[in-house]
Design a protein around this motif. Structure first.
Motif, PDB file in Angstrom:
ATOM      1  N   TRP A 114       0.859  -1.190   0.000  1.00  0.00           N
ATOM      2  CA  TRP A 114       0.000   0.000   0.000  1.00  0.00           C
ATOM      3  C   TRP A 114       0.895   1.240   0.000  1.00  0.00           C
ATOM      4  O   TRP A 114       1.959   1.244   0.627  1.00  0.00           O
ATOM      5  CB  TRP A 114      -0.880   0.052   1.253  1.00  0.00           C
ATOM      6  N   GLY A 115       0.452   2.273  -0.672  1.00  0.00           N
ATOM      7  CA  GLY A 115       1.151   3.555  -0.590  1.00  0.00           C
ATOM      8  C   GLY A 115       2.637   3.471  -0.858  1.00  0.00           C
ATOM      9  O   GLY A 115       3.079   3.120  -1.944  1.00  0.00           O
ATOM     10  N   ASP A 116       3.439   3.791   0.174  1.00  0.00           N
ATOM     11  CA  ASP A 116       4.893   3.819   0.036  1.00  0.00           C
ATOM     12  C   ASP A 116       5.575   2.562   0.567  1.00  0.00           C
ATOM     13  O   ASP A 116       6.787   2.558   0.810  1.00  0.00           O
ATOM     14  CB  ASP A 116       5.464   5.040   0.780  1.00  0.00           C
ATOM     15  N   ASP A 117       4.816   1.499   0.764  1.00  0.00           N
ATOM     16  CA  ASP A 117       5.414   0.261   1.270  1.00  0.00           C
ATOM     17  C   ASP A 117       6.565  -0.195   0.378  1.00  0.00           C
ATOM     18  O   ASP A 117       6.488  -0.124  -0.850  1.00  0.00           O
ATOM     19  CB  ASP A 117       4.372  -0.865   1.302  1.00  0.00           C
ATOM     20  N   VAL A 118       7.617  -0.674   1.017  1.00  0.00           N
ATOM     21  CA  VAL A 118       8.745  -1.269   0.297  1.00  0.00           C
ATOM     22  C   VAL A 118       8.627  -2.789   0.401  1.00  0.00           C
ATOM     23  O   VAL A 118       8.530  -3.341   1.496  1.00  0.00           O
ATOM     24  CB  VAL A 118      10.089  -0.805   0.881  1.00  0.00           C
ATOM     25  N   LEU A 119       8.612  -3.462  -0.747  1.00  0.00           N
ATOM     26  CA  LEU A 119       8.530  -4.918  -0.782  1.00  0.00           C
ATOM     27  C   LEU A 119       9.931  -5.514  -0.748  1.00  0.00           C
ATOM     28  O   LEU A 119      10.785  -5.161  -1.556  1.00  0.00           O
ATOM     29  CB  LEU A 119       7.803  -5.372  -2.055  1.00  0.00           C
ATOM     30  N   THR A 120      10.170  -6.425   0.177  1.00  0.00           N
ATOM     31  CA  THR A 120      11.457  -7.114   0.298  1.00  0.00           C
ATOM     32  C   THR A 120      11.272  -8.583  -0.066  1.00  0.00           C
ATOM     33  O   THR A 120      10.434  -9.273   0.518  1.00  0.00           O
ATOM     34  CB  THR A 120      11.999  -7.004   1.733  1.00  0.00           C
ATOM     35  N   VAL A 121      12.041  -9.037  -1.039  1.00  0.00           N
ATOM     36  CA  VAL A 121      11.996 -10.438  -1.469  1.00  0.00           C
ATOM     37  C   VAL A 121      13.227 -11.141  -0.914  1.00  0.00           C
ATOM     38  O   VAL A 121      14.367 -10.736  -1.186  1.00  0.00           O
ATOM     39  CB  VAL A 121      11.963 -10.553  -3.002  1.00  0.00           C
ATOM     40  N   GLU A 171      12.649  -7.539   9.826  1.00  0.00           N
ATOM     41  CA  GLU A 171      12.300  -6.505  10.799  1.00  0.00           C
ATOM     42  C   GLU A 171      12.249  -5.131  10.148  1.00  0.00           C
ATOM     43  O   GLU A 171      11.432  -4.286  10.518  1.00  0.00           O
ATOM     44  CB  GLU A 171      13.310  -6.509  11.942  1.00  0.00           C
ATOM     45  N   GLU A 172      13.075  -4.893   9.139  1.00  0.00           N
ATOM     46  CA  GLU A 172      13.123  -3.599   8.465  1.00  0.00           C
ATOM     47  C   GLU A 172      12.071  -3.455   7.374  1.00  0.00           C
ATOM     48  O   GLU A 172      11.734  -2.341   6.976  1.00  0.00           O
ATOM     49  CB  GLU A 172      14.498  -3.405   7.835  1.00  0.00           C
ATOM     50  N   ALA A 173      11.536  -4.577   6.878  1.00  0.00           N
ATOM     51  CA  ALA A 173      10.680  -4.558   5.695  1.00  0.00           C
ATOM     52  C   ALA A 173       9.250  -4.114   6.013  1.00  0.00           C
ATOM     53  O   ALA A 173       8.758  -4.298   7.128  1.00  0.00           O
ATOM     54  CB  ALA A 173      10.654  -5.938   5.058  1.00  0.00           C
ATOM     55  N   ASP A 174       8.589  -3.532   5.002  1.00  0.00           N
ATOM     56  CA  ASP A 174       7.153  -3.242   5.101  1.00  0.00           C
ATOM     57  C   ASP A 174       6.349  -4.471   4.682  1.00  0.00           C
ATOM     58  O   ASP A 174       5.502  -4.954   5.422  1.00  0.00           O
ATOM     59  CB  ASP A 174       6.791  -2.056   4.200  1.00  0.00           C
ATOM     60  N   ALA A 175       6.613  -4.952   3.475  1.00  0.00           N
ATOM     61  CA  ALA A 175       5.986  -6.169   2.959  1.00  0.00           C
ATOM     62  C   ALA A 175       7.086  -7.165   2.643  1.00  0.00           C
ATOM     63  O   ALA A 175       8.192  -6.790   2.259  1.00  0.00           O
ATOM     64  CB  ALA A 175       5.168  -5.859   1.708  1.00  0.00           C
ATOM     65  N   ILE A 176       6.774  -8.454   2.812  1.00  0.00           N
ATOM     66  CA  ILE A 176       7.808  -9.488   2.689  1.00  0.00           C
ATOM     67  C   ILE A 176       7.314 -10.638   1.820  1.00  0.00           C
ATOM     68  O   ILE A 176       6.167 -11.077   1.940  1.00  0.00           O
ATOM     69  CB  ILE A 176       8.184 -10.058   4.074  1.00  0.00           C
ATOM     70  N   HIS A 216       1.957  -9.094   4.256  1.00  0.00           N
ATOM     71  CA  HIS A 216       1.430  -7.934   3.551  1.00  0.00           C
ATOM     72  C   HIS A 216       1.844  -6.618   4.205  1.00  0.00           C
ATOM     73  O   HIS A 216       1.901  -6.524   5.442  1.00  0.00           O
ATOM     74  CB  HIS A 216      -0.095  -7.997   3.490  1.00  0.00           C
ATOM     75  N   GLY A 217       2.116  -5.634   3.391  1.00  0.00           N
ATOM     76  CA  GLY A 217       2.371  -4.291   3.905  1.00  0.00           C
ATOM     77  C   GLY A 217       1.086  -3.647   4.395  1.00  0.00           C
ATOM     78  O   GLY A 217      -0.004  -4.019   3.973  1.00  0.00           O
TER      79      GLY A 217
END
Length: 241
Positions: A150-157, A172-177, A235-236
């Protein structure tokens, strides 16, 4: 004339999620190559069941090693390097004879796929074309019926093969994973998610977009076996109107 080698992305597993270009190449090309573990049918080959032309010539590229020895063992890279070098020679010879070849790729060819190791060796030697596709992770978060960002979420793969502490720090640092390459690594991933305080928000999707797809909260799958074709999604919860 030299034939073209096509790295064709098949998407997450459903034939009706192939692109029009991928569908045309799979159905129309005589030489079809695909990766598989020795003794197995191969997931990419199973996706295209019933699609190949009657006179298709199949080239099964069987990995010399998968999980038999750790990836940190020097023999692992040496064996795989020799494997890719061998198939580079075989596909080059076939191309130089004037034949087009389709290399079947699960998901997208340039997203953690085996084809990229052939591509880097074939580039500049023969004509190459890559057909992109829907990734497995896209099918996985779609299966949860919730947006992943959502919005400014950063996705981490993340690859589940990473060390546990590294996984936990990045989670721990991620918004969405998204966590891929599960199977034997699942217990380690569970511990990392708990350390990052993200465990209760995690979903486990098995065989996304395939007939045997399952979707459940990760916490509800304790003690259950997890196949390699599984993805974890967190989910973010970012900005929204």
């Amino acid at each position: 004339m030299t034939g073209t080698i096509h790295g064709v992305g098949l998407g997450p597993g459903a034939q009706d999620l192939l692109s029009v270009r991928a569908d045309r190449l799979v159905r129309g090309t005589k030489h079809i190559a695909f990766f598989r573990k020795a003794g197995r049918a191969g997931q990419a080959r199973q996706i295209v069941n019933g699609m190949l032309r009657e006179d298709a010539v199949e080239h099964a590229m069987e990995y010399p090693v998968t999980t038999e020895i750790p990836v940190t063992d020097p023999r692992y890279n040496a064996m795989l390097s020799a494997f890719y070098a061998d198939w580079t020679k075989r596909l080059t010879k076939l191309s130089e004879s004037g034949e087009d070849i389709v290399v079947l790729c699960e998901g997208d060819p340039f997203f953690y796929g085996s084809f990229m190791h052939l591509h880097s060796r074939l580039k500049g030697k023969v004509p190459l074309q890559v057909v992109p596709a829907i990734t497995g992770m896209s099918a996985a978060w779609t299966a949860t019926d919730m947006p992943v960002t959502w919005g400014d979420d950063v996705l981490t793969v993340l690859m589940a093969t990473l060390p546990e502490e590294s996984l936990a720090a990045r989670m721990e640092e991620a918004d969405a994973i998204v966590v891929m390459k599960l199977g034997r690594t699942l217990d380690k991933v569970r511990r990392a998610l708990r350390k990052a305080r993200r465990y209760d928000d995690a979903w486990l999707i098995q065989y996304a977009a395939m007939p045997n797809q399952t979707v459940a909260r990760l916490a509800e799958t304790e003690g259950q076996p997890t196949p390699y074709f599984s993805i974890i999604v967190v989910h973010g919860q970012g900005r929204r109107p």
